[in-house]
Design an enzyme around this catalytic site. Structure first.
Site, PDB file in Angstrom:
ATOM      1  N   LYS A  70       9.996  36.630 -12.476  1.00 45.27           N
ATOM      2  CA  LYS A  70       9.143  37.615 -13.149  1.00 45.27           C
ATOM      3  C   LYS A  70       9.999  38.681 -13.816  1.00 45.27           C
ATOM      4  O   LYS A  70       9.585  39.310 -14.764  1.00 45.27           O
ATOM      5  CB  LYS A  70       8.282  38.352 -12.117  1.00 45.27           C
ATOM      6  CG  LYS A  70       7.281  37.521 -11.373  1.00 45.27           C
ATOM      7  CD  LYS A  70       6.526  38.443 -10.396  1.00 45.27           C
ATOM      8  CE  LYS A  70       6.030  37.704  -9.183  1.00 45.27           C
ATOM      9  NZ  LYS A  70       5.532  38.568  -8.125  1.00 45.27           N
TER      10      LYS A  70
ATOM     11  N   LYS B 225      16.594  30.308 -11.102  1.00 42.36           N
ATOM     12  CA  LYS B 225      15.147  30.363 -10.876  1.00 42.36           C
ATOM     13  C   LYS B 225      14.434  31.136 -12.002  1.00 42.36           C
ATOM     14  O   LYS B 225      14.924  32.178 -12.436  1.00 42.36           O
ATOM     15  CB  LYS B 225      14.897  31.072  -9.538  1.00 42.36           C
ATOM     16  CG  LYS B 225      13.444  31.166  -9.132  1.00 42.36           C
ATOM     17  CD  LYS B 225      13.262  32.012  -7.878  1.00 42.36           C
ATOM     18  CE  LYS B 225      13.252  33.496  -8.194  1.00 42.36           C
ATOM     19  NZ  LYS B 225      12.707  34.351  -7.133  1.00 42.36           N
TER      20      LYS B 225
ATOM     21  N   LYS C 216      18.630  41.594  -4.771  1.00 41.21           N
ATOM     22  CA  LYS C 216      17.871  42.768  -5.228  1.00 41.21           C
ATOM     23  C   LYS C 216      18.702  44.042  -5.105  1.00 41.21           C
ATOM     24  O   LYS C 216      18.559  44.951  -5.915  1.00 41.21           O
ATOM     25  CB  LYS C 216      16.563  42.900  -4.450  1.00 41.21           C
ATOM     26  CG  LYS C 216      15.511  41.895  -4.907  1.00 41.21           C
ATOM     27  CD  LYS C 216      14.126  42.271  -4.419  1.00 41.21           C
ATOM     28  CE  LYS C 216      13.099  41.235  -4.843  1.00 41.21           C
ATOM     29  NZ  LYS C 216      11.796  41.425  -4.201  1.00 41.21           N
TER      30      LYS C 216
HETATM   31  P1  TYM Z   1       6.605  36.469  -5.115  1.00 36.85           P
HETATM   32  O1  TYM Z   1       5.528  37.405  -5.504  1.00 36.85           O
HETATM   33  O2  TYM Z   1       7.986  36.762  -5.584  1.00 36.85           O
HETATM   34  O3  TYM Z   1       6.259  35.009  -5.578  1.00 36.85           O
HETATM   35  C1  TYM Z   1       5.012  34.422  -5.253  1.00 36.85           C
HETATM   36  C2  TYM Z   1       5.201  32.958  -4.931  1.00 36.85           C
HETATM   37  O4  TYM Z   1       5.756  32.267  -6.054  1.00 36.85           O
HETATM   38  C3  TYM Z   1       6.870  31.488  -5.641  1.00 36.85           C
HETATM   39  N1  TYM Z   1       7.827  31.420  -6.761  1.00 36.85           N
HETATM   40  C4  TYM Z   1       8.266  30.278  -7.302  1.00 36.85           C
HETATM   41  N2  TYM Z   1       8.017  28.991  -7.024  1.00 36.85           N
HETATM   42  C5  TYM Z   1       8.615  28.048  -7.792  1.00 36.85           C
HETATM   43  N3  TYM Z   1       9.476  28.349  -8.805  1.00 36.85           N
HETATM   44  C6  TYM Z   1       9.759  29.632  -9.118  1.00 36.85           C
HETATM   45  N4  TYM Z   1      10.562  29.919 -10.126  1.00 36.85           N
HETATM   46  C7  TYM Z   1       9.150  30.671  -8.352  1.00 36.85           C
HETATM   47  N5  TYM Z   1       9.193  32.014  -8.392  1.00 36.85           N
HETATM   48  C8  TYM Z   1       8.386  32.462  -7.404  1.00 36.85           C
HETATM   49  C9  TYM Z   1       7.441  32.261  -4.452  1.00 36.85           C
HETATM   50  O5  TYM Z   1       8.243  31.433  -3.638  1.00 36.85           O
HETATM   51  C10 TYM Z   1       6.173  32.703  -3.760  1.00 36.85           C
HETATM   52  O6  TYM Z   1       5.659  31.671  -2.954  1.00 36.85           O
HETATM   53  N6  TYM Z   1       7.719  37.649  -0.440  1.00 36.85           N
HETATM   54  C11 TYM Z   1       6.756  36.951  -1.250  1.00 36.85           C
HETATM   55  C12 TYM Z   1       5.345  37.476  -1.069  1.00 36.85           C
HETATM   56  C13 TYM Z   1       4.898  37.523   0.343  1.00 36.85           C
HETATM   57  C14 TYM Z   1       4.585  36.415   1.169  1.00 36.85           C
HETATM   58  C15 TYM Z   1       4.169  36.961   2.413  1.00 36.85           C
HETATM   59  C16 TYM Z   1       4.608  35.039   0.972  1.00 36.85           C
HETATM   60  C17 TYM Z   1       4.677  38.669   1.059  1.00 36.85           C
HETATM   61  N7  TYM Z   1       4.255  38.311   2.308  1.00 36.85           N
HETATM   62  C18 TYM Z   1       3.789  36.148   3.469  1.00 36.85           C
HETATM   63  C19 TYM Z   1       4.214  34.219   2.038  1.00 36.85           C
HETATM   64  C20 TYM Z   1       3.821  34.764   3.257  1.00 36.85           C
HETATM   65  C21 TYM Z   1       7.155  37.116  -2.690  1.00 36.85           C
HETATM   66  O7  TYM Z   1       7.855  38.010  -3.047  1.00 36.85           O
HETATM   67  O8  TYM Z   1       6.589  36.256  -3.526  1.00 36.85           O
END
Ligand code: TYM
Length: 333
Positions: free
Chosen positions: A200, A197, A115
């Site tokens: 978004k 990957k 990032k």
């Molecule tokens: P975020 O918002 O980027 O993504 C949400 C969830 O989607 C999963 N993910 C994927 N899984 C499979 N293939 C992909 N291409 C893919 N892209 C995203 C992510 O692994 C995630 O589970 N930091 C976290 C949000 C967060 C969080 C937490 C998660 C904040 N606090 C506490 C767990 C526990 C995040 O940015 O997810």
């Protein structure tokens, strides 16, 4: 929260449009696991602002994500569904945990490095501190399990390290959480660059299927998905990343195993295969989109879910924070 059930925690950021990667890697698990566990699911808007957001859009995406959670099957009666900024304990615990986290550890985080490269004009402290806030999220609820995608594995490891460090410095305070990763679909890849990957915020919009895409767009993107030239539909992520990624997507959306999917497409061409994947994904997403739109038209209901979620989340979080404050020597009256 039911006493005899283990606790599960996860969150999603309300940034950009969600992709089928988020849906497969995270949200499908949230729904499946809600019967078996006490589930707490957050909308991580405090994490979202580590990258500059348009305020009106952030507000709109917050409600859209809430509606999406519910449209996908997360039941606010069974789970605690809340907005991170409605629970001040997150910021408070993150501050304490900062003093148990080393700068070097944060500098080594892969996502921070990625990032920072993408947002070189805004490498703010929040971006670096992101994993500590995530640790605070999880530890406040004494979560046993955290269902996430593969890209969050490192953040979960650091959460475990911080929890263990704190527990060892004082006495057992935090449950040390374990990750839950899908066997198939923990990392869904980009349709145009199938070794990367699906994200978004990817550069090529044709590489990601957004949960808000209409059927024509979904079909067009799958038709253009990069495969290979050997013409055989089999699962081999190393030498056939494109086809294997499509098989994973198909497997999750159809509810069939990878072996069943391979058998189904034996002897068929890539064109036919891609159409079938597109049809399957679209037929699942269309009703979710319709339900999400219906929910978004009922703002009172969504607000009510957030108010009730925040109340329940605050009660649990406050209890943990008070324990932490006591251990570290903060005078409480
Ligand atoms: P975020 O918002 O980027 O993504 C949400 C969830 O989607 C999963 N993910 C994927 N899984 C499979 N293939 C992909 N291409 C893919 N892209 C995203 C992510 O692994 C995630 O589970 N930091 C976290 C949000 C967060 C969080 C937490 C998660 C904040 N606090 C506490 C767990 C526990 C995040 O940015 O997810």
């Amino acid at each position: 929260m039911e006493e005899n059930k283990k606790t599960l925690y996860s969150a999603v950021q309300p940034t950009n449009n969600l992709t089928i990667g988020n849906y497969i890697g995270a949200i499908t698990n949230f729904v499946q696991l809600q019967e078996e566990y006490n589930c707490v699911y957050a909308i991580a808007n405090m994490h979202a602002i580590t990258v500059r957001q348009n305020p009106a859009e952030l507000r709109q995406r917050t409600l859209a994500l809430l509606a999406l959670y519910i449209a996908c099957g997360v039941d606010p009666e069974k789970c605690i569904l809340y907005l991170q900024s409605h629970v001040p304990c997150h910021a408070e615990l993150a501050w304490v945990l900062n003093t148990f986290t080393y700068v070097g550890e944060m500098e080594r985080m892969t996502q921070f490095k990625d990032k920072s490269a993408r947002h070189a004009d805004n490498i703010n402290m929040g971006l670096m501190d992101y994993p500590v806030l995530m640790a605070a999220d999880i530890l406040l609820y004494q979560a046993d399990y955290v269902p996430v995608g593969e890209d969050q594995r490192q953040h979960l490891e650091i959460t475990r390290d911080i929890a263990t460090r704190f527990n060892n410095a004082y006495s057992p305070t935090f449950t040390v959480p374990q990750g839950i990763f899908r066997k198939v679909g923990a990392k869904i890849n980009d349709l145009q660059e199938p070794t990367k990957k699906m994200s978004k915020s990817g550069e090529n919009p044709n590489g990601a299927i957004f949960l808000s895409d209409d059927k024509d767009t979904i079909m067009r993107k799958f038709k253009r998905a990069i495969t290979d030239s050997d013409g055989e539909i089999r699962y081999d992520p190393v030498s056939k990343p494109g086809v294997s990624n499509l098989l994973s997507i198909y497997s999750v959306f159809s509810g069939k195993s990878i072996d069943e999917a391979v058998l189904e497409f034996q002897g068929k061409g890539y064109g036919e295969f891609k159409l079938a994947v597109g049809e399957t994904v679209a037929s699942k997403l269309m009703p979710i989109q319709a339900e999400q739109a219906k929910l978004l038209a009922n703002k009172d209901y969504l607000n009510q879910v957030l108010i009730s979620g925040a109340q329940r989340a605050n009660a649990i979080a406050r209890k943990t924070l008070s324990k932490v404050y006591k251990k570290i020597g903060f005078y409480q009256v």
